[in-house]
Design an enzyme around this catalytic site. Structure first.
Site, PDB file in Angstrom:
ATOM      1  CB  ALA A  83      -0.825  -0.027   1.408  1.00  0.00           C
ATOM      2  CG  ASP A  84       2.811   5.240  -1.558  1.00  0.00           C
ATOM      3  OD1 ASP A  84       3.683   5.042  -0.833  1.00  0.00           O
ATOM      4  OD2 ASP A  84       2.444   6.087  -2.051  1.00  0.00           O
TER       5      ASP A  84
END
Length: 203
Positions: A83-84
């Site tokens: 994830a970012d």
């Protein structure tokens, strides 16, 4: 029979806490540091890149980098999650602060205004990649310079997109939220659960 743990391609303690919250077992794939210190995961923005394109690209790069590490280390194949999270204000991407003064400058910009938090999540089995995006709005009340400096002095602003963590002391600055609280923290659980279920992970 319990499902095998997934790989988590993230150093974030918040993402670990959130996966535990929904009882998803995981093994962290430790990186050397922030993405900008890993050659195959470049978190620098590209010219003309908007926040949606940026956050989705970086999340995908983290997933691909994680799969590469699984293969390099001859680890058993499992689902992998990456994830970012990034922050957008007036069309500008605002990432993690470089230092304390930079964090102060970012928080001054956010004071009394509404900004957008975008978190992209990717789940992959090494062959197929699936991604979802969570978008939320956060409004900060006007903040005095002294309280911004006190907050940054706690160390909480370091290594966080937008120089704050909503789950910590910065909660006192938040006037209004629209969207996903867990997405603002860094891992939207609705989207995460949906992606895991796409790959047959029981929740």
């Amino acid at each position: 029979m319990s499902h095998p743990p997934i790989y988590l391609a993230s150093n974030s303690p918040r993402r670990r806490e959130l996966l535990k919250q929904i009882h998803v077992g995981f093994e962290p794939l430790l990186f050397r540091g922030a993405g900008r210190h890993d050659d195959d995961i470049n978190e620098d923005t590209r010219p003309g890149e908007d926040a949606v394109t940026y956050v989705q690209r970086v999340a995908r790069a983290k997933a691909e980098g994680g799969i590469n590490r699984v293969r390099w280390r001859n680890l058993p194949p499992r689902l992998l999650l990456a994830a970012d999270t990034t922050l957008e204000l007036d069309g500008e991407i605002i990432g993690k602060p470089d230092n304390g003064e930079h964090a102060i400058s970012i928080l001054r910009e956010l004071s009394g205004r509404t900004h957008q938090i975008l978190t992209a999540v990717v789940v992959t089995d090494g062959e197929r990649y699936a991604q979802r995006l969570s978008t939320s709005q956060v409004r900060f009340r006007p903040m005095q310079d002294a309280e911004i400096r006190r907050y940054v002095a706690t160390g909480e602003a370091a290594d966080k997109a937008g120089a704050y963590g909503i789950q910590g002391r910065a909660a006192v600055f938040v006037e209004e939220i629209r969207g996903s609280y867990t997405g603002i923290m860094g891992l939207p659980l609705f989207e995460t659960a949906a992606l895991l279920q796409e790959f047959g992970y029981p929740l």
